[in-house]
Each structure stands twice: as structure tokens, then as C-alpha cells.
Design a protein around this motif. Sequence first.
Motif, PDB file in Angstrom:
ATOM      1  N   ALA A  50       0.484  -0.931   0.238  1.00 51.64           N
ATOM      2  CA  ALA A  50       0.132  -0.116  -0.128  1.00 51.64           C
ATOM      3  C   ALA A  50       0.899   1.339   0.413  1.00 51.64           C
ATOM      4  CB  ALA A  50      -0.476   0.124   1.386  1.00 51.64           C
ATOM      5  N   ILE A  53       2.707   2.212  -3.521  1.00 49.34           N
ATOM      6  CA  ILE A  53       0.897   2.275  -4.521  1.00 49.34           C
ATOM      7  C   ILE A  53       0.770   3.420  -4.066  1.00 49.34           C
ATOM      8  CG2 ILE A  53      -0.958   2.473  -5.285  1.00 49.34           C
ATOM      9  CD1 ILE A  53      -0.704  -0.709  -4.626  1.00 49.34           C
ATOM     10  N   ILE A 229      -6.207  -3.306  -1.562  1.00 56.52           N
ATOM     11  CA  ILE A 229      -6.734  -2.048  -2.224  1.00 56.52           C
ATOM     12  C   ILE A 229      -8.229  -1.669  -2.101  1.00 56.52           C
ATOM     13  CG2 ILE A 229      -7.456  -1.373  -4.323  1.00 56.52           C
ATOM     14  CD1 ILE A 229      -4.361  -2.526  -4.269  1.00 56.52           C
ATOM     15  N   CYS A 234      -7.936   2.459  -1.133  1.00 57.43           N
ATOM     16  CA  CYS A 234      -8.876   3.570  -1.850  1.00 57.43           C
ATOM     17  C   CYS A 234      -9.688   4.134  -0.178  1.00 57.43           C
ATOM     18  CB  CYS A 234     -10.399   2.496  -2.182  1.00 57.43           C
ATOM     19  SG  CYS A 234      -9.335   1.132  -3.954  1.00 57.43           S
TER      20      CYS A 234
END
Length: 308
Positions: A50, A53, A229, A234
Motif C-alpha cells: 500500500a 502504491i 487495495i 482506496c
Amino acid sequence: MTQQHHLKGVLLASVACILWGISGVAASTLFQLNPHMTALWLTQVRMIIAGIILIIMGQLTGAKPFRIWRHRRDSIQLVSYGLLGLVPVQLCYFEAVRFGNAPIATIIQFLGPFIISIYFFLFKHVTPRRSEAVGMLMAFIGTLLIVTHGHLGSLAISPVVLFWGGLSAIGVATNTLIPRRILTKYGAQTVTGWGLLVAGICLNVFQPLWQVHVSLTGSAISLLVVIIILGTVCPFLMFANSLSYILPTTASLMDAFEPLAATIFSIAFLNVQLTSFDLIGGLLIILAVMALSLNVRKMMGFLHRRTE
């Protein structure tokens, strides 16, 4: 600001908190599917992937995430945020989920604003208002109902769950207090991304990720994707974006959807049985913390003015 923008902000914050709640349920499912999987391994994988990303997204969107490392003081604060804020709020939470269940772990973690209020009282000499004192009393009673189920002489949940859940609640407080200065300077995406990555890498001191052999089935990989994710990247982006449309005080009220989502999905998909004491105690804590969160925002503003 139009009503449509306000509604958009509320929806973004609400869905983000629901996704955080679902990530706890996904983690609980993952632990059931693979009893040999540790909370430490799951936390490392979640944080590192995470974090990478978010940093890449920050670089692509022009946030310049690498400039934070040019300043020694900011770098030290960033590392402190990762180790003292993100590690307890994520690792300790997953440990509470592994030894207990997602609803109880999430509700105990939800006591974070209560810890912040105690911090302000002890170290900043900010005396709680009457409404805050009532909220603290409600949170205490709610916790007592969950922990004892009305029998004060015995514990209804494992002391291990209470221990890890309590540490995760403290983590919520440190996760809020430590990065406040660098958040305004570099933005939430950069600070959170680096905080996750640094924390995930540092956890290798306790358990090198490459030395752990975890067999992953298709279901386990799907749950990992949900946690990383849908349960991390998100909701973070959605919650941060919601602040462009609504006030932080309004967004903080949406936090109540996290324990509610964890409870509903656990009952629906994991057959988790909660007693009336758990439900009443959880409701008391949610109502109390929603009231406390409004005043925590004011106290954070006070602290910011004191440190300027």
C-alpha cells in the motif's frame, strides 16, 4: 459549497469507513483460512504494498513525495509516525482480530479519541467539558459491558484481545497526534505512503518477510487484494478527497460506519455471534466517540496554535 458537494463528501467519507470495516472482516476470514498466517506478516505485506502504491500515485500526480527526506526533522517525525502511529494502529488491530473477531477489535480501537482526550487532560491541562465527561463515562460503560457482559468479577473476552485492542486504540491517538505538522506541509498521501512503507520495512527486524513461507490459495490472494487495495489504498484516498467537500468534523462522524460495517459483515458472512451486551456496549461507544470526535478536532486546533 453546494448541497451536492456536501453529499459527495459525506458519501466518500462514509464509503471509506465502510471499506476500513470490511478490511477487518477480510483479515479475520484470512486468519480462519490459514491459521499459520501471522498478523505481523499480514501487516508487513499490507504496509509495504500500500505504501509503494501511494508513493507512486503521489509521484505521478505531482505531489513530490521524495522531498520530505531532504529535511532531517521532518524525516525523523515521519519515521516516528510510521513506527509509533501506524504500527500499533494496524499490527495491534490485526492481532486483536486474530485472537478475537473484527467487530470487537474495531469497537475497542474506536476508543482512540477517548485516549486523545486523556492526553490533552494530562499533558496540555485541557479540562474536559461536561459533555465530554458524559461521553467518556458512556464510553467507559460501553467498554465495561463488552469486556464483562455485566459480570464485573470476570472477563467475557480474552485478555489477549483486550491487550491488543487497547494498544490499537492508543495507536489511533498516536496516529492522529504525531504527524499533524508534516501533514499540513507535505499532504496526507505523501506522509501516509512513506509512513506505511517505512513501518513495513522496519517490521522486518522482528520477522524478515522473505524468510516467511505462507501458502496462498486463490481465496487468500483475493482477500489480500481486498485488504490492501479496497481496505487501505482506496479508503485513504476517498477519505482524504472527502475533506475537499466537507469539514473534518463532519468527516469524523462518518467514522462510526467502520465498527458498524465490521459488525454487520461479520454477522452476515462469518456467523460471528454477538451478545446484547456487545451490541449495547458498542452502540454506547459509537455514540460517545462521535460526540468526543467533535471536541477532539477543537483540541487539535488548540494544540496546533500552541506549537506554532
